[in-house]
Design a protein around this motif. Sequence first.
Motif, mmCIF file in Angstrom:
data_model
loop_
_atom_site.group_PDB
_atom_site.id
_atom_site.type_symbol
_atom_site.label_atom_id
_atom_site.label_comp_id
_atom_site.label_asym_id
_atom_site.label_seq_id
_atom_site.Cartn_x
_atom_site.Cartn_y
_atom_site.Cartn_z
ATOM 1 N N GLU A 121 0.772 -1.233 0.000
ATOM 2 C CA GLU A 121 0.000 0.000 0.000
ATOM 3 C C GLU A 121 0.810 1.294 0.000
ATOM 4 O OE1 GLU A 121 -3.358 0.614 -0.098
ATOM 5 O OE2 GLU A 121 -3.594 -1.497 -0.638
ATOM 6 N N LEU A 122 1.841 1.370 0.834
ATOM 7 C CA LEU A 122 2.542 2.640 1.055
ATOM 8 C C LEU A 122 3.630 2.832 0.002
ATOM 9 C CD1 LEU A 122 3.041 5.153 2.757
ATOM 10 C CD2 LEU A 122 4.333 3.735 4.369
ATOM 11 N N LYS A 123 3.464 3.849 -0.836
ATOM 12 C CA LYS A 123 4.360 4.046 -1.972
ATOM 13 C C LYS A 123 5.478 5.055 -1.721
ATOM 14 C CE LYS A 123 1.271 2.835 -5.808
ATOM 15 N NZ LYS A 123 0.714 3.318 -7.092
ATOM 16 N N HIS A 124 5.112 6.241 -1.277
ATOM 17 C CA HIS A 124 6.095 7.308 -1.165
ATOM 18 C C HIS A 124 5.893 8.131 0.097
ATOM 19 C CE1 HIS A 124 5.714 6.836 -5.677
ATOM 20 N NE2 HIS A 124 6.991 6.588 -5.473
ATOM 21 N N LEU A 125 6.956 8.779 0.505
ATOM 22 C CA LEU A 125 6.934 9.767 1.570
ATOM 23 C C LEU A 125 7.438 11.078 0.970
ATOM 24 C CD1 LEU A 125 6.896 10.719 4.586
ATOM 25 C CD2 LEU A 125 9.257 9.884 4.729
ATOM 26 N N ILE A 126 6.638 12.129 1.106
ATOM 27 C CA ILE A 126 7.014 13.455 0.597
ATOM 28 C C ILE A 126 7.021 14.405 1.784
ATOM 29 C CG2 ILE A 126 6.498 15.294 -1.049
ATOM 30 C CD1 ILE A 126 4.838 13.257 -2.642
ATOM 31 N N VAL A 127 8.179 14.965 2.090
ATOM 32 C CA VAL A 127 8.341 15.818 3.264
ATOM 33 C C VAL A 127 8.894 17.170 2.836
ATOM 34 C CG1 VAL A 127 9.246 15.963 5.612
ATOM 35 C CG2 VAL A 127 8.948 13.731 4.551
ATOM 36 N N THR A 128 8.289 18.238 3.340
ATOM 37 C CA THR A 128 8.749 19.595 3.055
ATOM 38 C C THR A 128 8.982 20.331 4.363
ATOM 39 O OG1 THR A 128 7.411 19.641 1.035
ATOM 40 C CG2 THR A 128 8.253 21.746 1.830
ATOM 41 N N GLU A 129 10.104 21.053 4.445
ATOM 42 C CA GLU A 129 10.412 21.842 5.634
ATOM 43 C C GLU A 129 10.375 23.324 5.298
ATOM 44 O OE1 GLU A 129 13.783 22.134 9.164
ATOM 45 O OE2 GLU A 129 14.398 21.560 7.141
ATOM 46 N N SER A 130 9.731 24.113 6.138
ATOM 47 C CA SER A 130 9.675 25.558 5.946
ATOM 48 C C SER A 130 10.963 26.198 6.454
ATOM 49 C CB SER A 130 8.484 26.145 6.699
ATOM 50 O OG SER A 130 8.767 26.223 8.085
ATOM 51 N N PRO A 131 11.242 27.449 6.075
ATOM 52 C CA PRO A 131 12.420 28.138 6.615
ATOM 53 C C PRO A 131 12.398 28.255 8.136
ATOM 54 C CG PRO A 131 11.622 29.266 4.664
ATOM 55 C CD PRO A 131 10.592 28.228 5.010
ATOM 56 N N ASP A 132 11.220 28.152 8.747
ATOM 57 C CA ASP A 132 11.104 28.224 10.205
ATOM 58 C C ASP A 132 11.189 26.855 10.874
ATOM 59 O OD1 ASP A 132 10.777 30.994 10.103
ATOM 60 O OD2 ASP A 132 8.620 30.812 9.786
ATOM 61 N N GLY A 133 11.418 25.798 10.082
ATOM 62 C CA GLY A 133 11.579 24.471 10.648
ATOM 63 C C GLY A 133 10.301 23.674 10.823
ATOM 64 N N GLU A 134 9.181 24.174 10.324
ATOM 65 C CA GLU A 134 7.936 23.406 10.391
ATOM 66 C C GLU A 134 7.866 22.458 9.198
ATOM 67 O OE1 GLU A 134 5.142 26.496 12.909
ATOM 68 O OE2 GLU A 134 4.798 26.309 10.744
ATOM 69 N N ILE A 135 7.082 21.386 9.356
ATOM 70 C CA ILE A 135 7.102 20.279 8.400
ATOM 71 C C ILE A 135 5.712 19.989 7.840
ATOM 72 C CG2 ILE A 135 7.481 17.770 8.173
ATOM 73 C CD1 ILE A 135 10.097 19.214 8.389
ATOM 74 N N MET A 136 5.674 19.717 6.530
ATOM 75 C CA MET A 136 4.505 19.117 5.881
ATOM 76 C C MET A 136 4.870 17.690 5.507
ATOM 77 S SD MET A 136 2.645 20.028 2.251
ATOM 78 C CE MET A 136 2.005 21.604 2.777
ATOM 79 N N LEU A 137 4.049 16.733 5.886
ATOM 80 C CA LEU A 137 4.327 15.321 5.656
ATOM 81 C C LEU A 137 3.184 14.716 4.862
ATOM 82 C CD1 LEU A 137 5.745 12.900 8.324
ATOM 83 C CD2 LEU A 137 3.885 12.163 6.844
ATOM 84 N N ARG A 138 3.524 14.080 3.750
ATOM 85 C CA ARG A 138 2.521 13.456 2.888
ATOM 86 C C ARG A 138 2.888 11.992 2.668
ATOM 87 N NH1 ARG A 138 2.665 16.280 -2.462
ATOM 88 N NH2 ARG A 138 0.624 15.351 -2.790
ATOM 89 N N LEU A 139 1.916 11.111 2.823
ATOM 90 C CA LEU A 139 2.092 9.692 2.563
ATOM 91 C C LEU A 139 1.295 9.336 1.314
ATOM 92 C CD1 LEU A 139 1.622 8.344 6.205
ATOM 93 C CD2 LEU A 139 3.779 8.586 4.966
#
Length: 375
Positions: A121-139
């Motif tokens: 089921e689980l294909k990819h992990l997409i992670v983005t970090e902001s300049p302030d160190g906060e994270i967006m996490l996508r599965l």
Amino acid sequence: MHCSYFDAARCRSCTLMGTPYGEQLAGKQAHCQTLLADHTALEWLEPVASQESAFRNKAKMVISGTARNPTIGILDAEAHGIDLRKCGVCSPGLRAVFPVVAAFIRTHRLTPYDVPNRSGELKHLIVTESPDGEIMLRLVLRSEQLVPRIRKHLPDLLEALPQVKVVSINLHPEHKAVLEGDREILLTEQSTLNMRVNDINLHLRPQSFFQTNSHMAAALYRQGREWVNELAPASVWDLYCGVGGFALHVANPSRTVTGIETSSEAIVSARLSSDEAGLQGMEFEAGDATAFALAARQAPDLVIVNPPRRGIGKELCGWLESSDVQHVVYSSCNAQSLARDLAALPSFTARRVRVLDMFPQTTHYEVMVLLERAG
């Protein structure tokens, strides 16, 4: 910079790994100068250097292996997982996420997708970090099968990674070499990641594009703003505007600015940023850049273009040629398509150019050119 994965031939994605950084930057400048050699009026500004390592704010990782022993990285030639959790071009903030996600996969038995057998089921992990160190996490999942389990145990993940502010699931049911699908399921109350660049607070939604090197993105937008403000146009179009980076940076009470982008998600983000900043004279529309230009009743004084690698193409070049546009700021991630487009714009003279090293350790770079309609 040296990389153990590269030295062991585990990953060769960074084709210039091990080459002294000064040589990399000089080589990119020389490559661009060769491609634009016909433009003899060009003033070549000093290239903008990036930090050599830990510059990436976004990681797109393949999940492979087993639920008990997942890999986070890439696939080899036989579609077996190669773990790259300590990749040196990723920011420390990104690298801190990988082992926690791996533990989450093990603990809650999230079965990775097996490419050869087309199972799991689980294909990819997409992670983005902001300049302030906060994270967006996508599965990225093949189906909704694991969604209830992930939703149920999400508090555990957020407790372990309090810097994660946005979590979503992308559904990608097809077996093909595409990173993600069209449908996104938001799991957190917060839907956008704040990407503060220079003095502008940009908003990044899960399916929106943003430059992968925050420091260089800031330099890119500053250069665009400098050129535009020097020319002081009354009207500007930002075509392929994404979340509004260039448009928002050139906002001014004395001018109107219109941003056009195919992604409706990105347009929502751009409007939010504009409204928060209280900017006047801003308009953002979802649509095709070329179609918008062809349908417009009046051309602006200046056009900013920041197209994908294929460039702006013959049709938009033709419109620019026949229009009243006086200046173009062209930001390109592919100098070859840039050179092709400039050749299709004989009514414009390329005046200034700057290489910005958005992608150290690779042959890729960003280049900006200021064009002026020939007298």
